[in-house]
Design an enzyme around this catalytic site. Structure first.
Site, short mmCIF file in Angstrom:
data_model
loop_
_atom_site.label_atom_id
_atom_site.label_comp_id
_atom_site.label_asym_id
_atom_site.label_seq_id
_atom_site.Cartn_x
_atom_site.Cartn_y
_atom_site.Cartn_z
N HIS A 1 -58.78 -32.85 9.35
CA HIS A 1 -57.94 -32.19 10.36
C HIS A 1 -57.95 -30.70 10.01
O HIS A 1 -57.84 -30.34 8.83
CB HIS A 1 -56.53 -32.78 10.31
CG HIS A 1 -55.55 -32.21 11.30
ND1 HIS A 1 -55.89 -31.85 12.58
CD2 HIS A 1 -54.22 -31.96 11.18
CE1 HIS A 1 -54.81 -31.41 13.21
NE2 HIS A 1 -53.80 -31.45 12.38
N GLU B 1 -49.17 -31.09 4.86
CA GLU B 1 -48.14 -30.18 4.32
C GLU B 1 -48.23 -30.03 2.80
O GLU B 1 -47.59 -29.17 2.23
CB GLU B 1 -46.74 -30.65 4.77
CG GLU B 1 -46.25 -31.96 4.19
CD GLU B 1 -46.82 -33.22 4.89
OE1 GLU B 1 -47.69 -33.08 5.76
OE2 GLU B 1 -46.39 -34.32 4.52
N GLU C 1 -51.14 -36.11 19.58
CA GLU C 1 -50.16 -36.94 18.84
C GLU C 1 -48.73 -36.64 19.28
O GLU C 1 -47.89 -37.53 19.28
CB GLU C 1 -50.36 -36.80 17.32
CG GLU C 1 -50.06 -35.44 16.75
CD GLU C 1 -50.72 -35.19 15.39
OE1 GLU C 1 -51.70 -35.86 15.05
OE2 GLU C 1 -50.25 -34.28 14.67
N SER D 1 -51.06 -45.15 -5.25
CA SER D 1 -52.42 -45.23 -4.70
C SER D 1 -53.50 -45.13 -5.76
O SER D 1 -54.60 -45.63 -5.55
CB SER D 1 -52.66 -44.26 -3.55
OG SER D 1 -51.99 -43.09 -3.62
N ARG E 1 -53.14 -38.50 -7.81
CA ARG E 1 -52.21 -38.44 -8.94
C ARG E 1 -51.91 -39.86 -9.43
O ARG E 1 -52.06 -40.83 -8.65
CB ARG E 1 -50.91 -37.75 -8.50
CG ARG E 1 -50.18 -38.50 -7.43
CD ARG E 1 -48.97 -37.76 -6.93
NE ARG E 1 -48.40 -38.42 -5.76
CZ ARG E 1 -47.44 -37.92 -5.03
NH1 ARG E 1 -46.92 -36.75 -5.32
NH2 ARG E 1 -46.97 -38.58 -3.98
N GLY F 1 -54.65 -42.52 0.79
CA GLY F 1 -53.67 -43.06 1.74
C GLY F 1 -54.38 -43.60 2.96
O GLY F 1 -55.43 -44.25 2.86
N GLN G 1 -51.36 -30.03 1.23
CA GLN G 1 -52.74 -29.65 0.89
C GLN G 1 -52.86 -28.30 0.20
O GLN G 1 -53.64 -28.14 -0.74
CB GLN G 1 -53.61 -29.68 2.15
CG GLN G 1 -53.86 -31.08 2.65
CD GLN G 1 -54.78 -31.14 3.86
OE1 GLN G 1 -55.30 -30.12 4.30
NE2 GLN G 1 -54.97 -32.33 4.40
N ASP H 1 -55.66 -32.22 18.60
CA ASP H 1 -55.11 -33.33 17.81
C ASP H 1 -53.59 -33.25 17.77
O ASP H 1 -52.90 -34.26 17.99
CB ASP H 1 -55.68 -33.30 16.39
CG ASP H 1 -55.29 -34.53 15.60
OD1 ASP H 1 -55.92 -35.59 15.80
OD2 ASP H 1 -54.32 -34.46 14.82
N GLN I 1 -56.20 -42.26 5.58
CA GLN I 1 -57.61 -41.89 5.73
C GLN I 1 -58.38 -42.06 4.43
O GLN I 1 -59.52 -42.52 4.43
CB GLN I 1 -57.74 -40.43 6.21
CG GLN I 1 -57.32 -40.21 7.66
CD GLN I 1 -58.26 -40.85 8.67
OE1 GLN I 1 -59.46 -40.95 8.47
NE2 GLN I 1 -57.70 -41.34 9.77
#
Ligand SMILES: NC(=O)C1=CN([C@@H]2O[C@H](COP(=O)(O)OP(=O)(O)OC[C@H]3O[C@@H](n4cnc5c(N)ncnc54)[C@H](OP(=O)(O)O)[C@@H]3O)[C@@H](O)[C@H]2O)C=CC1
Ligand SMILES: CC[C@](O)(C(C)=O)C(=O)O
Ligand SMILES: [Mg+2]
Ligand SMILES: [Mg+2]
Length: 344
Positions: A107, A83, A194, A52, A48, A26, A85, A190, A28
């Site tokens: 992150h 969320e 944001e 992408s 998957r 995506g 990962q 971070d 990054q």
């Protein structure tokens, strides 16, 4: 002054013979994969089947499933949404995370908030670009870079820092500057940046300014140009020369207005509320709320996203940007509007 690392300080050879799995393609993921590949590193993309996966193939990447990429790699970086990962890590990465490998993040969220606990015999570090992935790619292509932070959570090999710096160089970050942090500092700053400034703060400021003008009877198009379009031009000047550099280019009238009215809008009470936001991040309250929201299939997120997309500033903006094709011209990286215009 913090110690900064630049290209000349970095030994990229520690990473050259290794295979790097980029999990996710995506914002990054596509930038890290393409930049590292062009920097001469051996990259495999794990994602998957779907949008992408196809995109990575079209971009000439070596693409496979998440499990296979994790198995093939020495260094595995997780670049799927925070969320998602933990599930992907547990089901598809952990079984392949054998002793001596490196587990990497952009992150610190899931490590810092104890969602992912890696085995003790692997290196764990983060390389966190301080900018959106599409700009990580675009600046690299332009011969420049986006700065990044690195942090070491586990250093079994004794080489984690060298590998992290080589990785940062590979994505172009060491052209701009790389500095050491901790998972705690990266995660909390971070999230704060944001929420309070870069995304939440700015979008709320822009909407409040736009609404104030429109409600007072001014044309929405004028309000859009004033409060949204010109923001980029002003921020570009800050990026180049700081607040003073920006103030050099604006009129003295604007500068006086900046001095006397800015603090009326963002005042001590705003700063107090910023501290509340930071407290919720530090105590884990924000993280808990976000993880629960996802477990419930994002009811609030979805409702707010829908309302935001139909806000008048978005409707006016879409029309005005369509009349300024140069705004998105020449962009190889696919931001939302570039994708939409290609589909029309
Ligand atoms: N966005 C940014 O600029 C920044 C992000 N970060 C961090 O980088 C990490 C990645 O964020 P970001 O780039 O925004 O992520 P994105 O939302 O852009 O990631 C989307 C990618 O993840 C894939 N994906 C989603 N679900 C799955 C799944 N179940 N299995 C396999 N692949 C999946 C998507 O595939 P598909 O197309 O099939 O949906 C897509 O390739 C996060 O930790 C984030 O905090 C750090 C700095 C800045
Ligand atoms: C500012 C948002 C960010 O932290 C980023 C682009 O750096 C993110 O999580 O996307
Ligand atoms: Mg972030
Ligand atoms: Mg960030």
């Amino acid at each position: 002054m913090a110690k900064m690392y630049y290209n000349q300080d970095v030994n990229e050879e520690v990473l050259k013979g290794k295979t790097i799995a980029i999990i996710g393609y995506g914002s990054q993921g596509h930038a890290h994969a393409q930049n590292l590949k062009e920097s001469g590193f051996n990259v495999v993309v794990g994602v998957r089947p779907g949008k992408s996966f196809k995109q990575a193939q079209e971009d000439g990447m070596n693409v496979t499933t998440v499990s296979e990429a994790a198995q093939a790699a020495d260094v595995i970086i997780i670049l799927v949404p925070d969320e998602k990962q933990t599930k992907i890590y547990n089901e598809e990465i952990k079984p392949a995370l054998t002793a001596g490998k490196s587990l990497v993040f952009a992150h610190g969220f899931n490590v810092h908030f104890n969602q992912i606990v890696a085995p003790e015999d692997v290196d764990v570090f983060l390389v966190a670009p301080k900018g959106p992935g599409h700009l990580v790619r675009r600046t690299y292509e332009a011969g420049a870079g986006v700065p990044a932070l690195f942090a070491i959570h586990q250093d079994v090999s004794g080489q984690a820092q060298e590998v992290a710096l080589a990785y940062a160089k590979g994505i172009g970050a060491a052209r701009a500057g790389v500095l050491e942090t901790s998972f705690k500092e990266e995660t909390e700053t971070d999230l704060f940046g944001e929420q309070a400034v870069l995304c939440g703060g700015v979008t709320s400021l822009v909407k409040a300014g736009f609404e104030t003008l429109v409600e007072a009877g001014y044309q929405p198009e004028v309000a859009y140009f004033e409060c949204m379009h010109e923001l980029k031009l002003i921020v570009d000047l800050m990026y180049e020369g700081g607040l003073s550099g920006m103030r050099y280019s604006i009129s003295d009238t604007a500068q006086w207005g900046d001095f006397v009215s800015g603090p009326r809008v963002v005042d001590a009470a705003t700063k107090e509320r910023m501290k509340d936001v930071l407290t919720d991040i530090q105590t884990g309250k924000f993280a808990k709320g976000w993880l629960l929201e996802n477990q419930l299939n994002r009811p609030e997120f979805t409702a707010i996203e829908k309302a935001e997309e139909t806000h008048q500033i978005e409707q006016v903006g879409r029309v005005l940007r369509a009349m300024m094709p140069f705004v998105n011209e020449g962009k190889k990286t696919k931001t939302k509007e570039v994708v939409a215009s290609a589909q029309n």
